[in-house]
Design a protein around this motif. Sequence first.
Motif, mmCIF file in Angstrom:
data_model
loop_
_atom_site.group_PDB
_atom_site.id
_atom_site.type_symbol
_atom_site.label_atom_id
_atom_site.label_comp_id
_atom_site.label_asym_id
_atom_site.label_seq_id
_atom_site.Cartn_x
_atom_site.Cartn_y
_atom_site.Cartn_z
ATOM 1 N N LEU A 219 0.711 -1.342 -0.049
ATOM 2 C CA LEU A 219 0.188 0.067 0.033
ATOM 3 C C LEU A 219 0.968 1.218 0.011
ATOM 4 O O LEU A 219 0.621 2.218 -0.837
ATOM 5 C CB LEU A 219 -0.914 0.130 1.426
ATOM 6 C CG LEU A 219 -2.060 -1.032 1.229
ATOM 7 C CD1 LEU A 219 -2.689 -1.068 2.376
ATOM 8 C CD2 LEU A 219 -3.057 -0.841 0.029
ATOM 9 N N ARG A 220 1.996 1.181 0.763
ATOM 10 C CA ARG A 220 2.847 2.320 0.803
ATOM 11 C C ARG A 220 3.638 2.493 -0.653
ATOM 12 O O ARG A 220 3.857 3.745 -1.278
ATOM 13 C CB ARG A 220 4.134 2.009 1.807
ATOM 14 C CG ARG A 220 3.458 2.416 3.300
ATOM 15 C CD ARG A 220 4.701 2.416 4.188
ATOM 16 N NE ARG A 220 5.572 1.211 4.258
ATOM 17 C CZ ARG A 220 5.246 0.300 5.057
ATOM 18 N NH1 ARG A 220 4.366 0.350 6.011
ATOM 19 N NH2 ARG A 220 6.223 -0.790 5.129
ATOM 20 N N ARG A 223 1.231 4.211 -2.853
ATOM 21 C CA ARG A 223 1.092 5.878 -2.607
ATOM 22 C C ARG A 223 2.247 6.581 -3.232
ATOM 23 O O ARG A 223 2.409 7.649 -3.743
ATOM 24 C CB ARG A 223 1.269 5.904 -1.149
ATOM 25 C CG ARG A 223 1.432 7.735 -0.470
ATOM 26 C CD ARG A 223 0.501 8.413 -1.118
ATOM 27 N NE ARG A 223 -0.849 8.228 -0.957
ATOM 28 C CZ ARG A 223 -1.749 8.654 -1.745
ATOM 29 N NH1 ARG A 223 -1.557 9.427 -2.762
ATOM 30 N NH2 ARG A 223 -3.213 8.650 -1.377
ATOM 31 N N THR A 226 2.131 6.797 -6.972
ATOM 32 C CA THR A 226 1.154 7.899 -7.290
ATOM 33 C C THR A 226 1.507 9.142 -7.190
ATOM 34 O O THR A 226 1.320 9.983 -8.028
ATOM 35 C CB THR A 226 -0.170 7.429 -6.635
ATOM 36 O OG1 THR A 226 -0.748 6.066 -6.604
ATOM 37 C CG2 THR A 226 -1.430 8.328 -6.749
ATOM 38 N N ASP A 227 2.129 9.132 -6.070
ATOM 39 C CA ASP A 227 2.804 10.780 -5.680
ATOM 40 C C ASP A 227 3.744 11.024 -6.624
ATOM 41 O O ASP A 227 4.068 12.173 -6.978
ATOM 42 C CB ASP A 227 3.511 10.719 -4.354
ATOM 43 C CG ASP A 227 2.530 10.517 -3.406
ATOM 44 O OD1 ASP A 227 1.456 10.813 -3.648
ATOM 45 O OD2 ASP A 227 2.918 10.459 -2.144
ATOM 46 N N GLU A 253 -10.713 -0.649 -1.004
ATOM 47 C CA GLU A 253 -10.947 0.738 -0.225
ATOM 48 C C GLU A 253 -9.508 1.123 0.314
ATOM 49 O O GLU A 253 -9.168 2.335 -0.013
ATOM 50 C CB GLU A 253 -11.693 0.603 1.102
ATOM 51 C CG GLU A 253 -11.895 1.998 1.885
ATOM 52 C CD GLU A 253 -13.113 1.789 2.768
ATOM 53 O OE1 GLU A 253 -13.219 2.916 3.415
ATOM 54 O OE2 GLU A 253 -13.786 0.723 2.906
ATOM 55 N N ALA A 254 -8.526 0.459 0.786
ATOM 56 C CA ALA A 254 -7.202 0.584 1.340
ATOM 57 C C ALA A 254 -6.402 0.958 0.163
ATOM 58 O O ALA A 254 -5.694 2.010 0.132
ATOM 59 C CB ALA A 254 -6.404 -0.749 1.928
ATOM 60 N N HIS A 256 -7.549 2.296 -2.672
ATOM 61 C CA HIS A 256 -8.152 3.688 -3.239
ATOM 62 C C HIS A 256 -7.628 4.718 -2.259
ATOM 63 O O HIS A 256 -7.053 5.763 -2.733
ATOM 64 C CB HIS A 256 -9.407 3.677 -3.030
ATOM 65 C CG HIS A 256 -10.232 4.945 -2.957
ATOM 66 N ND1 HIS A 256 -10.535 5.890 -2.055
ATOM 67 C CD2 HIS A 256 -10.374 5.790 -4.409
ATOM 68 C CE1 HIS A 256 -11.117 6.742 -2.352
ATOM 69 N NE2 HIS A 256 -11.101 6.964 -3.921
ATOM 70 N N ASP A 257 -7.545 4.388 -0.790
ATOM 71 C CA ASP A 257 -7.003 5.640 -0.067
ATOM 72 C C ASP A 257 -5.450 5.871 -0.176
ATOM 73 O O ASP A 257 -4.957 6.862 0.162
ATOM 74 C CB ASP A 257 -7.209 5.043 1.672
ATOM 75 C CG ASP A 257 -8.590 5.157 1.949
ATOM 76 O OD1 ASP A 257 -9.574 5.628 0.907
ATOM 77 O OD2 ASP A 257 -9.094 4.420 2.878
ATOM 78 N N ALA A 258 -4.798 4.699 -0.688
ATOM 79 C CA ALA A 258 -3.145 4.966 -1.093
ATOM 80 C C ALA A 258 -3.045 5.567 -2.467
ATOM 81 O O ALA A 258 -1.987 5.988 -2.644
ATOM 82 C CB ALA A 258 -2.740 3.396 -0.993
ATOM 83 N N GLY A 259 -3.975 5.654 -3.013
ATOM 84 C CA GLY A 259 -3.784 6.380 -4.394
ATOM 85 C C GLY A 259 -4.065 5.516 -5.723
ATOM 86 O O GLY A 259 -4.126 6.242 -7.037
ATOM 87 N N LEU A 335 -16.214 3.645 -5.192
ATOM 88 C CA LEU A 335 -14.737 4.164 -4.984
ATOM 89 C C LEU A 335 -14.053 5.039 -6.148
ATOM 90 O O LEU A 335 -13.333 5.347 -6.259
ATOM 91 C CB LEU A 335 -13.727 3.266 -4.345
ATOM 92 C CG LEU A 335 -13.976 2.492 -3.141
ATOM 93 C CD1 LEU A 335 -13.219 1.059 -2.883
ATOM 94 C CD2 LEU A 335 -13.848 3.458 -2.161
#
Length: 362
Positions: A219-220, A223, A226-227, A253-254, A256-259, A335
């Motif tokens: 998940l990191r 992120r 995506t960043d 969901e997790a 999506h929240d990570a990007g 989402l």
Amino acid sequence: MSQYPIRPQHRRPGRAAMTNPDIRYDRIAVEAVDDGWDIDEDEPLPVLRTDVTEERLRQAISRNHSPDLSFDRSVNPYRGCEHGCIYCFARPSHAYLGLSPGLDFETKLIARPNAAAQLCKELSNPRYRPAMIAIGTNTDPYQPIEKERQIMREVLGVLRDFNHPVGIVTKGALIERDIDILGPMAAKGLTRVGISITTLDPKTSRAMEPRVPSPAARLRTIRRLTDAGVPVRVMVSPVVPALTDHELEAILEAAHDAGAVAASSIVLRLPREVAGLFRDWLTAHYPDRAARVMGRVRELHGGKDYDPNFGSRMTGQGAWAAMIRQRFQLATRKLGLDRSLPPLRTDLFAKPPAPGDQLDLF
């Protein structure tokens, strides 16, 4: 048959397969026996280590005509995969090398050090026409040995130099090392990444995917990619019935929240030797639900452990498969992950100038 129990030959920390099934192309089957002599129960067993050999490629780009796939070409920097996912559909490919799809697949790896040079040669052919190259569709290009070998990074460097589109699938957080290449390529519309997350439970992940980075680490990675401007699709694959299927919405969901900006999902499929390896693994790690899991698997695949037919092998059939599809569609719509990513660009493709070439003035 020996009356004595067969003592294991190695300790297997970080390995998912329990055994090495016979190689289906061998005419002779091998069965271990123990006559009871020379057994020292106090002597520690050696650890089963990873062994890497090298293969010189004569062709870097592999072609396929599968109607189930969205690409027609791929590059594989390695054969075998140290990640050791027990459900990996690529395990049977090791039999073509005279190696077992079991422990051999996880421990006897083949690196292709000339992959980048051969790819450069093929892309330089005047008759070559660009289309997205997929990497990670057979074995993971960011498995642990890539940290030392860096074959994937060299391949990416070639694709960058040619402005060639590439789609990458991985479970490896090591992909973050190559953000310096992937970020600028993504800005040109030349790359996207799929990150596979099977479960959010670290215990289940460690048993099922023993050398894969933890779900939190993946998940990191989503992120950080995506960043850096890299489009990421989360792949909830495979969905394992009666073991991980209840996590479908939570994973989406997790991610999506990570990007993550898109999603896909494939149900568990167990071709050839993978079925027996997976059954043994289930019995060892989840004996209380092994029969239930395999019952659901057979329900998905027309009463068999595996359905090889195009169109159904990745989605499954029946009521349970339909329910999973409906849950996936509802969750992704909620989402905003229910979208197709735009096609990668091919119009920028060009052979880079070689040292000493005369450059255009205009």
